[in-house]
Design an enzyme around this catalytic site. Structure first.
Site, PDB file in Angstrom:
ATOM      1  N   GLY A  16       0.824  -1.212   0.000  1.00  0.00           N
ATOM      2  CA  GLY A  16       0.000   0.000   0.000  1.00  0.00           C
ATOM      3  C   GLY A  16       0.850   1.250   0.000  1.00  0.00           C
ATOM      4  N   GLY A  19      -0.578   4.866  -0.666  1.00  0.00           N
ATOM      5  CA  GLY A  19      -1.593   5.436   0.222  1.00  0.00           C
ATOM      6  C   GLY A  19      -1.000   6.449   1.188  1.00  0.00           C
ATOM      7  CE1 TYR A 142     -10.728   0.409   8.742  1.00  0.00           C
ATOM      8  CE2 TYR A 142     -10.846   0.597  11.130  1.00  0.00           C
ATOM      9  CZ  TYR A 142     -10.145   0.741   9.952  1.00  0.00           C
ATOM     10  OH  TYR A 142      -8.857   1.196   9.980  1.00  0.00           O
ATOM     11  CE  LYS A 146      -7.542  -1.845   9.565  1.00  0.00           C
ATOM     12  NZ  LYS A 146      -6.349  -1.977   8.733  1.00  0.00           N
TER      13      LYS A 146
END
Ligand SMILES: NC(=O)c1ccc[n+]([C@@H]2O[C@H](COP(=O)([O-])OP(=O)(O)OC[C@H]3O[C@@H](n4cnc5c(N)ncnc54)[C@H](OP(=O)(O)O)[C@@H]3O)[C@@H](O)[C@H]2O)c1
Length: 329
Positions: A16, A19, A142, A146
């Site tokens: 990533g 990002g 979310y 996680k």
């Protein structure tokens, strides 16, 4: 197994890297002398795909992985497509963590979030508050995703003895943030709205909610330094908070951003919109005991992020343009 030292020639996969968190980490790693970064855009390696991810990691044999890749967006985007977000994020986590485990990658840092803490957590929030009460409903899907990643990191430590770790960052901001009008996080979203209001000479800007909730904001460069500190000095199963330990009301944040962008109109609040958790600020004692401290004060960070935003808007090529204004992937 003791956590191996991260030498400057170590191959580090920043998953990533385009990002907000990943781009900051690449900047800070390079500045600290780590040049051997392993990077791949999602268009080259879709980390949801187990086979492609496993081949990529086997080919590149990283000594460390920082998992910053995730399908991100503001609360509104997550609320509109919770199944898509959850599925993508579970698949990214599982394919990276499984492939890394098969290769026995010696060091891995997983990014959780302060949104995993219960809505009614005692403030400032210590790591021991995890799973001690019900979540904020808007964070539920979310957070569950996680938690699965965190549980896998901990389980791999227990079963395979690999010194993998988890960090829990607070709200991030900085260069590379997503300024989408509806799918951004609060600070970038406000910055864009106040910028546009200043440009058009709008008389007033309405901010969602009452303005009273208090939140903490960490510059992505400070998070990146914290990641390097954790990779170098931390080897325990317990996740570690990464924040500033200071909070600000949304109303004061809005005024700070309005000042920064030169907006001179009024600010109103729209109490019909949900406020979310009344206060969320992290206790950062565990991390500061390792020698890290946040360096970028909020006002200075907001000013430099706004400068980055203006520069990005001026870039001619859509590929380089600020996210939220142009499609970048
Ligand atoms: N932003 C915050 O306020 C915040 C706060 C706490 C925790 N976190 C966590 O920190 C992590 C990083 O957040 P962020 O704000 O930096 O995210 P971001 O700016 O949205 O960047 C996400 C990155 O993930 C990559 N990605 C997404 N789907 C992918 C896929 N299928 N395959 C490969 N790469 C993929 C993207 O790659 P491409 O650009 O190449 O498409 C992008 O570089 C996330 O786990 C997030 O949950 C963020």
């Amino acid at each position: 197994m003791r956590a191996p030292e991260l030498t400057p020639d170590a191959r580090i996969f920043v998953a990533g890297h385009r990002g907000l968190a990943g781009s900051a980490l690449c900047r800070r790693l390079r500045a600290a002398g780590y040049e051997n970064l392993v990077l791949a855009e999602s268009s080259e390696v879709d980390l949801r795909a187990r086979g492609a991810t496993a081949r990529f990691l086997a080919d590149n044999a990283p000594a460390a992985i920082v998992l910053c890749a995730a399908r991100g967006g503001g609360i509104a985007a997550e609320a509109a497509q919770p199944a898509d977000f959850l599925s993508d994020n579970l698949r990214i986590q599982l394919s990276v963590l499984d492939a890394a485990r098969a290769l026995r990658v010696p060091r891995l840092l997983f990014l959780g979030s302060s949104r995993l803490y219960p809505r009614e957590s005692r403030q400032p929030i210590r790591e021991t508050s995890l799973l001690s009460g019900p979540l904020e409903p808007a964070n539920h899907t979310y957070a569950i995703g996680k938690f699965a990643g965190m549980a896998q990191v901990r389980a791999v430590r227990e079963q395979d003895g690999l010194p993998w770790i988890t960090a829990l960052p607070t709200n991030l901001y900085g260069p590379g943030d997503n300024f989408h009008p509806t799918d951004s996080h609060v600070l970038a979203g406000l910055m864009r709205r106040f910028h546009e209001a200043a440009q058009t000479g709008a008389e007033s800007v309405a901010v969602w909610g009452t303005g009273t909730p208090r939140r903490e904001f960490l510059h992505a460069d400070d998070l990146a330094d914290a990641c390097i500190t954790l990779l170098s000095h931390y080897d325990r199963a317990e996740p570690v908070n990464v924040g500033t330990g200071r909070d600000i009301s949304i109303a004061d944040l809005a005024r700070m951003i309005a000042d920064t962008v030169g907006y001179q109109g009024g600010i109103t609040f729209d109490p019909s919109r949900p406020d979310g958790t009344p206060r969320r600020v992290l206790d950062i004692g565990v991390l500061t005991a390792l020698g890290w401290a946040p360096r970028i004060r909020l006002r200075a960070g907001v000013a430099s992020t706004y400068q980055w935003y203006l520069n990005s808007l001026a870039l001619p090529r859509p590929r380089m343009a600020v996210r939220g204004h142009e499609v970048v992937r």
